[in-house]
Design a protein around this motif. Sequence first.
Motif, PDB file in Angstrom:
ATOM      1  N   PHE A  19      15.840  43.921  32.963  1.00  0.00           N
ATOM      2  CA  PHE A  19      17.016  43.106  33.253  1.00  0.00           C
ATOM      3  C   PHE A  19      17.580  43.498  34.610  1.00  0.00           C
ATOM      4  CE2 PHE A  19      21.718  42.942  33.053  1.00  0.00           C
ATOM      5  CZ  PHE A  19      21.868  41.562  32.994  1.00  0.00           C
ATOM      6  N   GLY A  20      18.013  42.497  35.400  1.00  0.00           N
ATOM      7  CA  GLY A  20      18.555  42.761  36.728  1.00  0.00           C
ATOM      8  C   GLY A  20      19.961  43.308  36.672  1.00  0.00           C
ATOM      9  N   THR A  98      31.439  38.318  31.086  1.00  0.00           N
ATOM     10  CA  THR A  98      30.260  38.131  31.924  1.00  0.00           C
ATOM     11  C   THR A  98      29.009  38.648  31.211  1.00  0.00           C
ATOM     12  OG1 THR A  98      31.651  38.407  33.878  1.00  0.00           O
ATOM     13  CG2 THR A  98      29.281  38.505  34.226  1.00  0.00           C
ATOM     14  N   LYS A  99      29.182  39.695  30.403  1.00  0.00           N
ATOM     15  CA  LYS A  99      28.057  40.186  29.610  1.00  0.00           C
ATOM     16  C   LYS A  99      27.517  39.091  28.698  1.00  0.00           C
ATOM     17  CE  LYS A  99      28.799  45.193  29.100  1.00  0.00           C
ATOM     18  NZ  LYS A  99      29.026  46.267  28.114  1.00  0.00           N
ATOM     19  N   TRP A 100      28.429  38.405  28.018  1.00  0.00           N
ATOM     20  CA  TRP A 100      28.006  37.346  27.102  1.00  0.00           C
ATOM     21  C   TRP A 100      27.265  36.244  27.843  1.00  0.00           C
ATOM     22  CZ3 TRP A 100      27.789  37.916  22.094  1.00  0.00           C
ATOM     23  CH2 TRP A 100      28.670  38.780  21.451  1.00  0.00           C
ATOM     24  N   GLU A 101      27.681  35.975  29.078  1.00  0.00           N
ATOM     25  CA  GLU A 101      27.113  34.868  29.832  1.00  0.00           C
ATOM     26  C   GLU A 101      25.833  35.245  30.575  1.00  0.00           C
ATOM     27  OE1 GLU A 101      30.306  33.906  32.412  1.00  0.00           O
ATOM     28  OE2 GLU A 101      31.622  33.178  30.814  1.00  0.00           O
ATOM     29  N   GLU A 102      25.745  36.470  31.050  1.00  0.00           N
ATOM     30  CA  GLU A 102      24.677  36.846  31.976  1.00  0.00           C
ATOM     31  C   GLU A 102      23.604  37.764  31.396  1.00  0.00           C
ATOM     32  OE1 GLU A 102      24.346  35.656  34.980  1.00  0.00           O
ATOM     33  OE2 GLU A 102      26.243  34.562  35.091  1.00  0.00           O
ATOM     34  N   LEU A 103      23.928  38.479  30.323  1.00  0.00           N
ATOM     35  CA  LEU A 103      22.973  39.465  29.814  1.00  0.00           C
ATOM     36  C   LEU A 103      21.871  38.763  29.033  1.00  0.00           C
ATOM     37  CD1 LEU A 103      22.817  42.485  30.201  1.00  0.00           C
ATOM     38  CD2 LEU A 103      23.804  42.803  27.952  1.00  0.00           C
TER      39      LEU A 103
END
Length: 243
Positions: A19-20, A98-103
């Motif tokens: 993961f980036g 942002t975790k929910w959206e990007e991870l």
Amino acid sequence: MTDTSDLKVLFLDIDDTLFGTTDFVQKARAAAVDAMIERGLRADKERVLKSLAAVVSEFGSNDDHHYNRLLQRMPKSCTAGSNHDLLVGAGVIAYHNTKWEELRIKPEAEDLLRDLAATPLRLGVISAGLVHKQVEKVLRLGIDRYLDKGLLFITHAVGIAKSNPRLYERCIEHAGIEPGQAMHVGDHPYHDVDTANAAGLRTVWLRGSGKYSALLPHSKPDHVIDEFVELRTLLREHYALQV
């Protein structure tokens, strides 16, 4: 082509490998600062981000009080008329949203993990960090379904840092194999390549775009890739693995 008959375990790093993480952190911090400014923080966004980066550098990424420390070092004029706790809360919420959206793991990377899990290879993780943070990443990325659950090693749980070859030796001992029967894939030139080499594992250096991309390992990795999904071709061509 290398004989694969003795390759038993494939260990994977998480951050900036599966993961980036570096890109994600930049997005999450920017979202946090935007939320704090929206709630009354009077400051230029870029200056706040620079100060936040300094806080993280000084206190470490696992510190739980980054936003508190950020506000403590800012001029009082920046927080005048606002509520300290509300600003901190807004930043924390935005970061975790942002975790929910990007991870997410890339679909092609998940396809590779699914195919690897269907081979005789046992898949494991060797990751640096706090247990709850790294486990959260494993679960949010959904990679736990492809792992041998007994081969999840997180430094704060093991009690040995990635800079110490003993960590890799402990993982090998736990897996019940010889060092040469394991391969480790990671982005950090020192902690994922040099120390794994010192412990006798086969190493794959993911020379990506993370925060360590400008560094070079001191020892030679067995293989070098630029994208995680290149591991499929590597295992096919060098190890005759049907994946």
